[in-house]
Design an enzyme around this catalytic site. Sequence first.
Site, PDB file in Angstrom:
ATOM      1  N   ASP A  73       0.807  -1.211   0.000  1.00 17.93           N
ATOM      2  CA  ASP A  73       0.000   0.000   0.000  1.00 17.93           C
ATOM      3  C   ASP A  73       0.846   1.270   0.000  1.00 17.93           C
ATOM      4  O   ASP A  73       2.067   1.224   0.203  1.00 17.93           O
ATOM      5  CB  ASP A  73      -0.960   0.003   1.207  1.00 17.93           C
ATOM      6  N   HIS A 100      -7.209  -5.143  10.327  1.00 16.91           N
ATOM      7  CA  HIS A 100      -6.995  -4.909   8.891  1.00 16.91           C
ATOM      8  C   HIS A 100      -5.717  -5.589   8.405  1.00 16.91           C
ATOM      9  O   HIS A 100      -4.794  -5.849   9.169  1.00 16.91           O
ATOM     10  CB  HIS A 100      -7.019  -3.410   8.556  1.00 16.91           C
ATOM     11  N   GLU A 131      -9.659  -2.113   5.523  1.00 15.90           N
ATOM     12  CA  GLU A 131     -10.248  -1.883   6.836  1.00 15.90           C
ATOM     13  C   GLU A 131     -11.453  -2.809   7.047  1.00 15.90           C
ATOM     14  O   GLU A 131     -11.965  -3.382   6.078  1.00 15.90           O
ATOM     15  CB  GLU A 131     -10.697  -0.419   6.935  1.00 15.90           C
TER      16      GLU A 131
HETATM   17  C1  F6R Z   1       1.502  -1.690   6.142  1.00 17.37           C
HETATM   18  C2  F6R Z   1       0.169  -2.238   6.250  1.00 17.37           C
HETATM   19  C3  F6R Z   1      -0.594  -2.278   7.534  1.00 17.37           C
HETATM   20  C4  F6R Z   1       0.242  -2.657   8.728  1.00 17.37           C
HETATM   21  C5  F6R Z   1      -0.591  -2.697  10.009  1.00 17.37           C
HETATM   22  C6  F6R Z   1       0.252  -2.946  11.231  1.00 17.37           C
HETATM   23  O1  F6R Z   1       1.987  -1.783   4.807  1.00 17.37           O
HETATM   24  O2  F6R Z   1      -0.316  -2.667   5.264  1.00 17.37           O
HETATM   25  O3  F6R Z   1      -1.670  -3.166   7.400  1.00 17.37           O
HETATM   26  O4  F6R Z   1       0.816  -3.924   8.500  1.00 17.37           O
HETATM   27  O5  F6R Z   1      -1.262  -1.476  10.154  1.00 17.37           O
HETATM   28  O6  F6R Z   1       1.128  -1.872  11.411  1.00 17.37           O
HETATM   29  P1  F6R Z   1       2.284  -1.914  12.512  1.00 17.37           P
HETATM   30  O7  F6R Z   1       3.235  -2.963  12.070  1.00 17.37           O
HETATM   31  O8  F6R Z   1       2.917  -0.547  12.455  1.00 17.37           O
HETATM   32  O9  F6R Z   1       1.628  -2.227  13.803  1.00 17.37           O
END
Ligand code: F6R
Length: 256
Positions: free
Chosen positions: A67, A138, A143
């Site tokens: 993303d 997510h 979401e």
């Molecule tokens: C990032 C992504 C998100 C994260 C998720 C967890 O490319 O796609 O889905 O993997 O929000 O984020 P962290 O690792 O910062 O807790």
Amino acid sequence: MEVIVKEDYDQLSRLAAEEIADVIKRKPQAVIGLATGSTPLGTYKELIRLCREKRLDFGRVVTFNLDEYVGLPPTHDQSYRYFMNENLFNHINIRKENTHVPDGLADDLAAGCRDYEEQIRKSGGIDLQLLGIGGNGHIAFNEPGSSLGSRTRVKTLTEKTRKDNARFFKSMDEVPQYAVTMGIGTIMEARRIVLLASGASKADALAAAVEGPVTAMCPASILQMHPAAIVVADKAAAAKLKGAYPFEPQRVPPKK
Ligand code: F6R
């Protein structure tokens, strides 16, 4: 879905890096799907170490990130292109032209999304997709409520996700409202999926994803339907799981 519970974040990161390294060693031109965020940072450090020690060659590897925020240029220090360059690509022998991050600045975002899907298809599909999990369940920026068959598209970020990510921006106002994200259907086409979950803040989402019903309200729960998905959690993230899970993947012994 195979669930592995590791003692801590370092062990989780080492196992995730081993999984990726294993795919690249078996297929040097492998197509790897990558994630941003805090969780994969340890995995990327380990991959950098393996590459520096000449134990892993990224010379032919192709990558696709999950993303990108809409409206942030690649030079913005919170864009995911910038994150990937800083935390992985600048430190390994990958060819930059083989690294793909969705374009959050395209004049025609919908066309850019279609093109991203086409590029993944033309590359032969994703061999291994690395994922984190949001506190709301997510995956990528799909979401809760996202269609389980969705493809790469623009999504509106929830207030929870914007708040979770506000720690990286100067103020909440600067956190983008939209992102381009691979869809759940796109992710599910990866041949292998490795989802990482670290820390107590992920415990509820992980329990819902692994042991709850498959539902669009917890997008990560769709991984229960994937034939080769592995969840690697540290003890804190696994605290609300009820099942008994091993510490190591159950490798099928090679045929004699
Ligand atoms: C990032 C992504 C998100 C994260 C998720 C967890 O490319 O796609 O889905 O993997 O929000 O984020 P962290 O690792 O910062 O807790």
